[in-house]
Design a protein around this motif. Structure first.
Motif, PDB file in Angstrom:
ATOM      1  N   GLY A 198       0.852  -1.188   0.000  1.00 22.80           N
ATOM      2  CA  GLY A 198       0.000   0.000   0.000  1.00 22.80           C
ATOM      3  C   GLY A 198       0.883   1.230   0.000  1.00 22.80           C
ATOM      4  O   GLY A 198       2.069   1.164   0.316  1.00 22.80           O
ATOM      5  N   HIS A 199       0.288   2.359  -0.341  1.00 22.59           N
ATOM      6  CA  HIS A 199       1.060   3.591  -0.420  1.00 22.59           C
ATOM      7  C   HIS A 199       1.421   4.109   0.965  1.00 22.59           C
ATOM      8  O   HIS A 199       0.867   3.678   1.973  1.00 22.59           O
ATOM      9  CB  HIS A 199       0.269   4.653  -1.185  1.00 22.59           C
ATOM     10  CG  HIS A 199       0.034   4.291  -2.618  1.00 22.59           C
ATOM     11  ND1 HIS A 199       1.042   4.223  -3.531  1.00 22.59           N
ATOM     12  CD2 HIS A 199      -1.102   3.937  -3.282  1.00 22.59           C
ATOM     13  CE1 HIS A 199       0.559   3.868  -4.706  1.00 22.59           C
ATOM     14  NE2 HIS A 199      -0.740   3.677  -4.582  1.00 22.59           N
ATOM     15  N   THR A 200       2.349   5.048   1.010  1.00 30.71           N
ATOM     16  CA  THR A 200       2.684   5.718   2.257  1.00 30.71           C
ATOM     17  C   THR A 200       1.416   6.318   2.868  1.00 30.71           C
ATOM     18  O   THR A 200       0.633   6.973   2.175  1.00 30.71           O
ATOM     19  CB  THR A 200       3.708   6.842   1.998  1.00 30.71           C
ATOM     20  OG1 THR A 200       4.887   6.270   1.432  1.00 30.71           O
ATOM     21  CG2 THR A 200       4.061   7.562   3.291  1.00 30.71           C
TER      22      THR A 200
ATOM     23  N   LEU B 240      -1.783  -8.688   1.472  1.00 29.26           N
ATOM     24  CA  LEU B 240      -2.798  -7.795   2.014  1.00 29.26           C
ATOM     25  C   LEU B 240      -2.584  -6.424   1.388  1.00 29.26           C
ATOM     26  O   LEU B 240      -1.470  -5.895   1.426  1.00 29.26           O
ATOM     27  CB  LEU B 240      -2.674  -7.663   3.537  1.00 29.26           C
ATOM     28  CG  LEU B 240      -2.706  -8.926   4.392  1.00 29.26           C
ATOM     29  CD1 LEU B 240      -2.614  -8.558   5.867  1.00 29.26           C
ATOM     30  CD2 LEU B 240      -3.956  -9.738   4.131  1.00 29.26           C
ATOM     31  N   VAL B 241      -3.633  -5.840   0.829  1.00 28.47           N
ATOM     32  CA  VAL B 241      -3.543  -4.514   0.215  1.00 28.47           C
ATOM     33  C   VAL B 241      -4.289  -3.526   1.106  1.00 28.47           C
ATOM     34  O   VAL B 241      -5.494  -3.665   1.340  1.00 28.47           O
ATOM     35  CB  VAL B 241      -4.149  -4.489  -1.200  1.00 28.47           C
ATOM     36  CG1 VAL B 241      -3.978  -3.100  -1.809  1.00 28.47           C
ATOM     37  CG2 VAL B 241      -3.499  -5.543  -2.090  1.00 28.47           C
ATOM     38  N   LEU B 242      -3.560  -2.519   1.586  1.00 31.26           N
ATOM     39  CA  LEU B 242      -4.155  -1.489   2.434  1.00 31.26           C
ATOM     40  C   LEU B 242      -4.248  -0.172   1.677  1.00 31.26           C
ATOM     41  O   LEU B 242      -3.390   0.150   0.854  1.00 31.26           O
ATOM     42  CB  LEU B 242      -3.305  -1.270   3.690  1.00 31.26           C
ATOM     43  CG  LEU B 242      -3.186  -2.421   4.686  1.00 31.26           C
ATOM     44  CD1 LEU B 242      -2.330  -1.988   5.870  1.00 31.26           C
ATOM     45  CD2 LEU B 242      -4.537  -2.907   5.155  1.00 31.26           C
ATOM     46  N   GLU B 243      -5.288   0.577   2.001  1.00 31.98           N
ATOM     47  CA  GLU B 243      -5.447   1.921   1.447  1.00 31.98           C
ATOM     48  C   GLU B 243      -6.250   2.753   2.441  1.00 31.98           C
ATOM     49  O   GLU B 243      -7.351   2.345   2.845  1.00 31.98           O
ATOM     50  CB  GLU B 243      -6.173   1.884   0.102  1.00 31.98           C
ATOM     51  CG  GLU B 243      -6.268   3.248  -0.580  1.00 31.98           C
ATOM     52  CD  GLU B 243      -6.919   3.147  -1.948  1.00 31.98           C
ATOM     53  OE1 GLU B 243      -8.120   3.479  -2.055  1.00 31.98           O
ATOM     54  OE2 GLU B 243      -6.237   2.722  -2.899  1.00 31.98           O
TER      55      GLU B 243
ATOM     56  N   LEU C 169      -3.900 -11.467  -7.489  1.00 30.43           N
ATOM     57  CA  LEU C 169      -3.877 -10.007  -7.421  1.00 30.43           C
ATOM     58  C   LEU C 169      -3.254  -9.388  -8.661  1.00 30.43           C
ATOM     59  O   LEU C 169      -3.813  -8.450  -9.248  1.00 30.43           O
ATOM     60  CB  LEU C 169      -3.109  -9.560  -6.178  1.00 30.43           C
ATOM     61  CG  LEU C 169      -2.917  -8.054  -6.022  1.00 30.43           C
ATOM     62  CD1 LEU C 169      -4.257  -7.359  -5.792  1.00 30.43           C
ATOM     63  CD2 LEU C 169      -1.950  -7.748  -4.871  1.00 30.43           C
ATOM     64  N   PHE C 170      -2.116  -9.924  -9.097  1.00 29.74           N
ATOM     65  CA  PHE C 170      -1.371  -9.275 -10.171  1.00 29.74           C
ATOM     66  C   PHE C 170      -1.939  -9.544 -11.566  1.00 29.74           C
ATOM     67  O   PHE C 170      -1.461  -8.994 -12.554  1.00 29.74           O
ATOM     68  CB  PHE C 170       0.105  -9.658 -10.097  1.00 29.74           C
ATOM     69  CG  PHE C 170       0.810  -9.089  -8.896  1.00 29.74           C
ATOM     70  CD1 PHE C 170       0.661  -7.759  -8.554  1.00 29.74           C
ATOM     71  CD2 PHE C 170       1.617  -9.892  -8.103  1.00 29.74           C
ATOM     72  CE1 PHE C 170       1.305  -7.223  -7.444  1.00 29.74           C
ATOM     73  CE2 PHE C 170       2.263  -9.370  -6.992  1.00 29.74           C
ATOM     74  CZ  PHE C 170       2.112  -8.030  -6.658  1.00 29.74           C
TER      75      PHE C 170
ATOM     76  N   LEU D 195      -8.284  -3.614   1.536  1.00 29.54           N
ATOM     77  CA  LEU D 195      -9.036  -3.715   0.287  1.00 29.54           C
ATOM     78  C   LEU D 195      -9.093  -5.142  -0.239  1.00 29.54           C
ATOM     79  O   LEU D 195     -10.119  -5.579  -0.746  1.00 29.54           O
ATOM     80  CB  LEU D 195      -8.403  -2.813  -0.781  1.00 29.54           C
ATOM     81  CG  LEU D 195      -8.341  -1.321  -0.493  1.00 29.54           C
ATOM     82  CD1 LEU D 195      -7.863  -0.574  -1.734  1.00 29.54           C
ATOM     83  CD2 LEU D 195      -9.697  -0.781  -0.041  1.00 29.54           C
ATOM     84  N   ARG D 196      -7.964  -5.859  -0.155  1.00 31.51           N
ATOM     85  CA  ARG D 196      -7.921  -7.218  -0.704  1.00 31.51           C
ATOM     86  C   ARG D 196      -6.949  -8.068   0.111  1.00 31.51           C
ATOM     87  O   ARG D 196      -5.970  -7.570   0.657  1.00 31.51           O
ATOM     88  CB  ARG D 196      -7.474  -7.210  -2.179  1.00 31.51           C
ATOM     89  CG  ARG D 196      -8.449  -6.533  -3.102  1.00 31.51           C
ATOM     90  CD  ARG D 196      -7.972  -6.454  -4.540  1.00 31.51           C
ATOM     91  NE  ARG D 196      -8.079  -7.719  -5.260  1.00 31.51           N
ATOM     92  CZ  ARG D 196      -8.198  -7.799  -6.589  1.00 31.51           C
ATOM     93  NH1 ARG D 196      -8.230  -6.694  -7.326  1.00 31.51           N
ATOM     94  NH2 ARG D 196      -8.281  -8.964  -7.188  1.00 31.51           N
ATOM     95  N   GLN D 197      -7.250  -9.356   0.157  1.00 30.93           N
ATOM     96  CA  GLN D 197      -6.349 -10.358   0.711  1.00 30.93           C
ATOM     97  C   GLN D 197      -6.418 -11.573  -0.190  1.00 30.93           C
ATOM     98  O   GLN D 197      -7.447 -12.255  -0.244  1.00 30.93           O
ATOM     99  CB  GLN D 197      -6.735 -10.747   2.145  1.00 30.93           C
ATOM    100  CG  GLN D 197      -5.828 -11.830   2.726  1.00 30.93           C
ATOM    101  CD  GLN D 197      -6.241 -12.280   4.126  1.00 30.93           C
ATOM    102  OE1 GLN D 197      -7.337 -11.958   4.598  1.00 30.93           O
ATOM    103  NE2 GLN D 197      -5.379 -13.025   4.788  1.00 30.93           N
TER     104      GLN D 197
END
Length: 290
Positions: free
Chosen positions: A40-42, A217-220, A233-234, A225-227
């Motif tokens: 995830g982004h900063t 794990l994708v955080l925003e 994912l890609f 958002l997704r696991q």
């Protein structure tokens, strides 16, 4: 050890005008002996999340369960933290913040001694991990602050792993290492997982995620958002683009090949997958051209 987040929220400056959610109602489970990447982004909540796992930060709401023995919530006290932190080791993003002893050997021994190892056990473990992270034993008596950034990173890693934690948390662990050093250290972490330990890695490098993680794990903005598996994912180029996330370089290259007529059942995400797919195709084409 399994890690489970149950409706976890973390609120910075709670009860003030500066109140802000760092995490918002997070739910997920990480399987024991798995290798999980957090991306995830900063400002997405990655560091806030991993700091809950060994109670450097305690949830404002909800529970974090570590194995069968530990529940972290806003009621936990310091009494239960030492045994927890023996089980959950953390390598921080900036190694100089973890080093403080007068010699490399003493720095690596500090954790084991603090967790009840005998002096001989701690020293044996320190020398073992000093070599495992790729440093010469001749550095044992040097000050850690005389070392290069990459060497300091390796000492910090050795100092955490010397206590043999069941869960290993890594915040951008290969920063400051050259490409060869990155591969060596990441292979070390993967081997540690294969020995039955749980590894959690924070990374901005999608190539590392693709090559080493079992799950992502994708955080925003403090939300999960997704696991899912990196292979899944890609594949989702449109979704990744919408959230300003990169694909692995191999996947981007494969898409360029697909635009030129190569057929892929699914996009490869690692070099090994790309070679496996292309070898028979290129072999057949060469035979036709010959």
């Amino acid at each position: 050890m399994e890690i489970k987040f149950e409706n976890v929220s973390y609120i910075y400056s709670q009860g003030t005008e500066l109140e802000k959610y760092g995490l918002s109602d997070i739910n997920f489970k990480i399987q024991s002996a798995s290798f999980t990447a957090i991306v995830g982004h900063t400002g997405s909540g990655k560091s806030t999340l991993i700091h809950q796992i060994n109670a450097l930060l305690k949830p404002s709401k909800g529970n974090v369960r570590i194995g069968d023995d530990f529940i972290i919530n806003n009621e936990i006290t310091g009494k239960g933290l030492k045994p927890l932190r023996q089980k959950v080791g953390m390598v921080f993003q900036f190694p100089e913040n973890q080093l403080f002893e007068e010699t490399v050997l003493k720095d690596i021994m500090f954790g084991p001694l603090n967790f009840g190892f005998s002096k001989k056990e701690a020293e044996d473990s320190a020398y073992y991990w000093l070599e495992k992270v790729g440093l010469d034993v001749s550095l044992a008596d040097k000050s850690p602050f005389e070392l290069s950034g990459g060497q300091m990173r390796r000492v910090a890693i050795a100092g955490v792993m010397a206590s043999n934690p069941e869960v290993l948390i890594l915040d951008e662990p290969t920063a400051g290492l050259d490409p060869v050093g990155q591969k060596e250290i990441l292979a070390l972490f993967k081997d540690y997982q294969h020995q039955g330990h749980t590894v959690v890695l924070v990374s901005h490098d999608m190539d590392i995620v693709a090559n080493y993680a079992d799950e992502v794990l994708v955080l925003e903005a403090g939300q999960l958002l997704r696991q899912e598996a990196p292979q899944t994912l890609f594949q989702d180029e449109k979704w990744l683009h919408q959230h300003a996330l990169n694909q692995p370089k191999v996947t981007a290259f494969a898409q360029q090949l697909a635009a030129k007529g190569f057929k892929f059942e699914s996009m490869p995400i690692t070099m090994a997958e790309l070679v496996e797919v292309l070898t028979p195709k290129l072999g057949g084409k060469l035979a036709e051209d010959g």
